[in-house]
Design a protein around this motif. Structure first.
Motif, PDB file in Angstrom:
ATOM      1  N   PHE A  20       4.166  -5.814  21.230  1.00  0.00           N
ATOM      2  CA  PHE A  20       4.506  -6.761  20.174  1.00  0.00           C
ATOM      3  C   PHE A  20       6.009  -6.855  19.976  1.00  0.00           C
ATOM      4  CE2 PHE A  20       0.376  -4.919  19.013  1.00  0.00           C
ATOM      5  CZ  PHE A  20      -0.400  -6.059  18.896  1.00  0.00           C
ATOM      6  N   ARG A  21       6.480  -8.041  19.604  1.00  0.00           N
ATOM      7  CA  ARG A  21       7.836  -8.183  19.092  1.00  0.00           C
ATOM      8  C   ARG A  21       7.823  -7.787  17.621  1.00  0.00           C
ATOM      9  NH1 ARG A  21      11.671 -11.134  21.924  1.00  0.00           N
ATOM     10  NH2 ARG A  21      12.712 -11.626  19.975  1.00  0.00           N
ATOM     11  N   TRP A  22       8.823  -7.034  17.202  1.00  0.00           N
ATOM     12  CA  TRP A  22       8.885  -6.597  15.818  1.00  0.00           C
ATOM     13  C   TRP A  22       8.796  -7.776  14.856  1.00  0.00           C
ATOM     14  CZ3 TRP A  22       7.917  -2.213  13.674  1.00  0.00           C
ATOM     15  CH2 TRP A  22       8.178  -1.013  14.339  1.00  0.00           C
ATOM     16  N   CYS A  26       5.972  -8.108  12.050  1.00  0.00           N
ATOM     17  CA  CYS A  26       6.272  -8.149  10.611  1.00  0.00           C
ATOM     18  C   CYS A  26       5.635  -9.370   9.952  1.00  0.00           C
ATOM     19  CB  CYS A  26       7.784  -8.149  10.393  1.00  0.00           C
ATOM     20  SG  CYS A  26       8.581  -6.559  10.742  1.00  0.00           S
ATOM     21  N   TRP A  27       5.708 -10.512  10.618  1.00  0.00           N
ATOM     22  CA  TRP A  27       5.026 -11.710  10.123  1.00  0.00           C
ATOM     23  C   TRP A  27       3.536 -11.441   9.963  1.00  0.00           C
ATOM     24  CZ3 TRP A  27       5.310 -16.894   8.702  1.00  0.00           C
ATOM     25  CH2 TRP A  27       6.594 -17.431   8.593  1.00  0.00           C
ATOM     26  N   VAL A  32      -1.298 -10.624   6.669  1.00  0.00           N
ATOM     27  CA  VAL A  32      -2.548  -9.881   6.467  1.00  0.00           C
ATOM     28  C   VAL A  32      -2.577  -9.272   5.064  1.00  0.00           C
ATOM     29  CG1 VAL A  32      -3.848  -7.834   7.170  1.00  0.00           C
ATOM     30  CG2 VAL A  32      -2.989  -9.427   8.898  1.00  0.00           C
ATOM     31  N   LEU A  33      -1.462  -8.691   4.620  1.00  0.00           N
ATOM     32  CA  LEU A  33      -1.416  -8.109   3.280  1.00  0.00           C
ATOM     33  C   LEU A  33      -1.608  -9.177   2.211  1.00  0.00           C
ATOM     34  CD1 LEU A  33       1.496  -5.520   3.656  1.00  0.00           C
ATOM     35  CD2 LEU A  33      -0.958  -5.053   3.473  1.00  0.00           C
ATOM     36  N   ALA A  34      -0.984 -10.341   2.398  1.00  0.00           N
ATOM     37  CA  ALA A  34      -1.176 -11.436   1.447  1.00  0.00           C
ATOM     38  C   ALA A  34      -2.631 -11.886   1.434  1.00  0.00           C
ATOM     39  CB  ALA A  34      -0.259 -12.607   1.798  1.00  0.00           C
ATOM     40  N   TYR A  35      -3.251 -11.943   2.614  1.00  0.00           N
ATOM     41  CA  TYR A  35      -4.673 -12.306   2.734  1.00  0.00           C
ATOM     42  C   TYR A  35      -5.522 -11.351   1.900  1.00  0.00           C
ATOM     43  CZ  TYR A  35      -9.259 -12.811   5.026  1.00  0.00           C
ATOM     44  OH  TYR A  35     -10.598 -12.991   5.275  1.00  0.00           O
ATOM     45  N   LEU A  36      -5.270 -10.050   2.012  1.00  0.00           N
ATOM     46  CA  LEU A  36      -6.068  -9.050   1.288  1.00  0.00           C
ATOM     47  C   LEU A  36      -5.832  -9.146  -0.226  1.00  0.00           C
ATOM     48  CD1 LEU A  36      -5.550  -5.993   3.672  1.00  0.00           C
ATOM     49  CD2 LEU A  36      -7.583  -7.458   3.485  1.00  0.00           C
ATOM     50  N   ILE A 147       5.084  -9.896  -1.072  1.00  0.00           N
ATOM     51  CA  ILE A 147       4.826  -8.934  -0.001  1.00  0.00           C
ATOM     52  C   ILE A 147       5.023  -9.579   1.370  1.00  0.00           C
ATOM     53  CG2 ILE A 147       2.325  -9.351   0.168  1.00  0.00           C
ATOM     54  CD1 ILE A 147       4.076  -5.925   0.269  1.00  0.00           C
ATOM     55  N   THR A 148       4.638 -10.847   1.504  1.00  0.00           N
ATOM     56  CA  THR A 148       4.848 -11.547   2.777  1.00  0.00           C
ATOM     57  C   THR A 148       6.335 -11.784   3.026  1.00  0.00           C
ATOM     58  OG1 THR A 148       2.711 -12.657   2.554  1.00  0.00           O
ATOM     59  CG2 THR A 148       4.262 -13.588   4.125  1.00  0.00           C
ATOM     60  N   ALA A 149       7.039 -12.263   2.002  1.00  0.00           N
ATOM     61  CA  ALA A 149       8.475 -12.529   2.145  1.00  0.00           C
ATOM     62  C   ALA A 149       9.233 -11.257   2.493  1.00  0.00           C
ATOM     63  CB  ALA A 149       9.017 -13.135   0.858  1.00  0.00           C
ATOM     64  N   CYS A 150       8.817 -10.130   1.925  1.00  0.00           N
ATOM     65  CA  CYS A 150       9.456  -8.849   2.222  1.00  0.00           C
ATOM     66  C   CYS A 150       9.363  -8.533   3.709  1.00  0.00           C
ATOM     67  CB  CYS A 150       8.793  -7.751   1.399  1.00  0.00           C
ATOM     68  SG  CYS A 150       9.345  -6.069   1.806  1.00  0.00           S
ATOM     69  N   PHE A 151       8.174  -8.667   4.290  1.00  0.00           N
ATOM     70  CA  PHE A 151       8.009  -8.315   5.701  1.00  0.00           C
ATOM     71  C   PHE A 151       8.672  -9.331   6.630  1.00  0.00           C
ATOM     72  CE2 PHE A 151       4.988  -5.238   4.141  1.00  0.00           C
ATOM     73  CZ  PHE A 151       5.102  -4.211   5.064  1.00  0.00           C
ATOM     74  N   ILE A 152       8.740 -10.583   6.230  1.00  0.00           N
ATOM     75  CA  ILE A 152       9.439 -11.572   7.054  1.00  0.00           C
ATOM     76  C   ILE A 152      10.924 -11.215   7.155  1.00  0.00           C
ATOM     77  CG2 ILE A 152      10.229 -13.976   7.135  1.00  0.00           C
ATOM     78  CD1 ILE A 152       7.494 -14.772   6.005  1.00  0.00           C
ATOM     79  N   ARG A 153      11.525 -10.821   6.031  1.00  0.00           N
ATOM     80  CA  ARG A 153      12.932 -10.439   6.067  1.00  0.00           C
ATOM     81  C   ARG A 153      13.137  -9.131   6.837  1.00  0.00           C
ATOM     82  NH1 ARG A 153      14.340 -14.858   6.023  1.00  0.00           N
ATOM     83  NH2 ARG A 153      15.344 -15.971   4.300  1.00  0.00           N
ATOM     84  N   LEU A 154      12.168  -8.222   6.799  1.00  0.00           N
ATOM     85  CA  LEU A 154      12.274  -7.024   7.634  1.00  0.00           C
ATOM     86  C   LEU A 154      12.231  -7.410   9.109  1.00  0.00           C
ATOM     87  CD1 LEU A 154      10.007  -4.480   5.704  1.00  0.00           C
ATOM     88  CD2 LEU A 154      12.507  -4.501   5.842  1.00  0.00           C
ATOM     89  N   GLY A 155      11.456  -8.442   9.435  1.00  0.00           N
ATOM     90  CA  GLY A 155      11.443  -8.954  10.803  1.00  0.00           C
ATOM     91  C   GLY A 155      12.793  -9.513  11.200  1.00  0.00           C
TER      92      GLY A 155
END
Length: 273
Positions: A20-22, A26-27, A32-36, A147-155
């Protein structure tokens, strides 16, 4: 004066994690977290499962298409609208080469403002199909957005992109794939802010559950994200050369209407309730 490069964080991680590409990973984690989270909210509100099932597809396509078109039209219209190859590259993750061939590149450029607008349009289409309250759907999505925006920026951080301006603060990052200049880790600032947003929203939804469906959570989400985005832009490098001649960069200009929309939604919700 920046003198000692050894005092800063040297940043040059691998772009991949196994197959996987990081950035893609992260996306995926963020979505997935937003889905849950939204699934849990739907269950709390006793909304039928069959009304939840198509939501993920609407959100995914709305964010992806909106973010891609937002980048192409807001930041690089001179390239993407100047030829048929550019128009094709807007929609397909490829790049045409000088010899007429092409290569797969992935989507090099996604704008959060476009993603937000695309998501709003997708949710409008979703409520037309499901007959749910638009404000209830917007509030539920807003609670999970941080939570989604957080992981996108970590990406973005893992990709060493959307870098900050040169600085000598002790927590500066040296993005070695870009240059050897200590810079603000703007992506990390945003990731932390969005993670905090999710924690705030999650606690507020427990205490103020009666406000879900009023549009207040949606308004708070917009106001928080884009107010923070407006000010954080002062620490970031401009993405395109033309922004250097503007009084505010494109990210700040695009943030202003979303801030006003967010405040209006919050005021409207309070008056309605």
């Amino acid at each position: 004066m920046i003198t000692d490069l050894l005092t800063f964080v040297h940043w040059n991680p691998s772009l991949t994690f196994g197959p996987f590409r990081w950035y893609s990973l992260c996306w995926l984690i963020g979505l997935v977290l937003a889905y849950l989270v939204v699934r849990k909210l739907y269950k709390e509100q006793k909304i039928k499962d069959e009304l939840f099932d198509p939501l993920f597809i609407y959100c995914f396509l709305g964010i992806l298409i909106g973010a891609r078109l937002g980048h192409c039209l807001f930041y690089q219209p001179d390239y993407f609208l100047s030829s048929w190859q550019g128009v094709v590259e807007m929609f397909l993750p490829i790049r045409f080469l000088a010899d007429g061939s092409w290569k797969f590149t992935g989507y090099e450029g996604l704008a959060s403002h476009g993603g937000t607008l695309g998501l709003m349009i997708a949710l409008w289409l979703y409520v037309r199909k499901t007959k749910l309250s638009l404000w209830r759907v917007l509030d539920n999505i807003a609670i999970a957005t941080g939570i989604t925006a957080c992981f996108i920026r970590l990406g973005n951080l893992m990709n060493s992109e959307i870098i900050g301006r040169a600085t000598d603060v002790p927590w500066a990052f040296i993005f070695e794939r870009v240059d050897m200049v200590p810079r603000h880790p703007g992506q990390l600032y945003e990731a932390i802010a969005y993670g905090v947003l999710f924690l705030i929203m999650w606690q507020l939804h427990k205490r103020e559950s009666q406000m879900i469906g009023s549009g207040w959570f949606f308004g708070f989400c917009l106001t928080y994200i884009f107010t923070f985005r407006f000010f954080i832009e002062f620490t970031k490098e401009v993405q395109e050369a033309f922004e250097a001649s503007l009084p505010l960069d494109m990210g700040q200009l695009l943030s202003i209407p979303f801030i006003f929309l967010g405040v209006w939604c919050m005021v409207r919700a309070k008056r309605t309730k």
